[in-house]
Design a protein around this motif. Structure first.
Motif, short mmCIF file in Angstrom:
data_model
loop_
_atom_site.label_atom_id
_atom_site.label_comp_id
_atom_site.label_asym_id
_atom_site.label_seq_id
_atom_site.Cartn_x
_atom_site.Cartn_y
_atom_site.Cartn_z
N THR A 7 21.36 59.90 42.12
CA THR A 7 20.87 58.55 41.83
C THR A 7 19.38 58.58 41.48
N ASN A 8 18.87 57.42 41.11
CA ASN A 8 17.43 57.28 40.89
C ASN A 8 16.79 56.36 41.93
N VAL A 9 17.45 56.18 43.06
CA VAL A 9 16.92 55.36 44.15
C VAL A 9 15.74 56.09 44.77
N GLU A 10 14.62 55.40 44.92
CA GLU A 10 13.38 56.04 45.40
C GLU A 10 12.97 55.61 46.80
N GLU A 36 15.12 62.58 50.27
CA GLU A 36 14.28 63.77 50.24
C GLU A 36 14.81 64.80 49.24
N ASP A 37 16.09 64.74 48.93
CA ASP A 37 16.70 65.65 47.97
C ASP A 37 16.22 65.30 46.56
N CYS A 38 16.06 66.30 45.71
CA CYS A 38 15.56 66.05 44.35
C CYS A 38 16.51 65.17 43.54
#
Length: 89
Positions: A7-10, A36-38
């Motif tokens: 995903t692109n959840v930050e 924390e995962d890329c």
């Protein structure tokens, strides 16, 4: 059953909102994020039903985020090796 998504959840608050939305929308799904995962991994587990990845992706996209199934490289390699070895038997 487990399905893993890239995903692109930050932000943690975004993840919490999506977790709540997924668990309210899909009965029996348990969702967690690893920000924390890329790949900003979303992991969904279900003990009693198959996970509908297309529907999960649709809900995430409707919420303004991106998601795609994260393929397991080991599983793909094993499947390819099995098919390849069957050609030579």
């Amino acid at each position: 059953m487990v399905e893993i998504f890239k995903t692109n959840v930050e932000k943690p608050n975004q993840a919490r909102i999506l977790i709540n939305l997924i668990q309210l929308t899909f009965n029996g799904y348990a969702a967690t994020f690893d920000l924390e995962d890329c790949d900003k991994v979303l992991r969904i587990k279900s003990a009693d039903c198959e996970i509908c990845a297309k529907s999960v992706i649709r809900v995430i996209r409707q919420s303004g985020f991106q998601a795609e199934i994260l393929e397991d490289e080991n599983q793909t390699t094993t499947l390819y090796s099995t098919k390849l070895s069957s050609l030579f038997q």
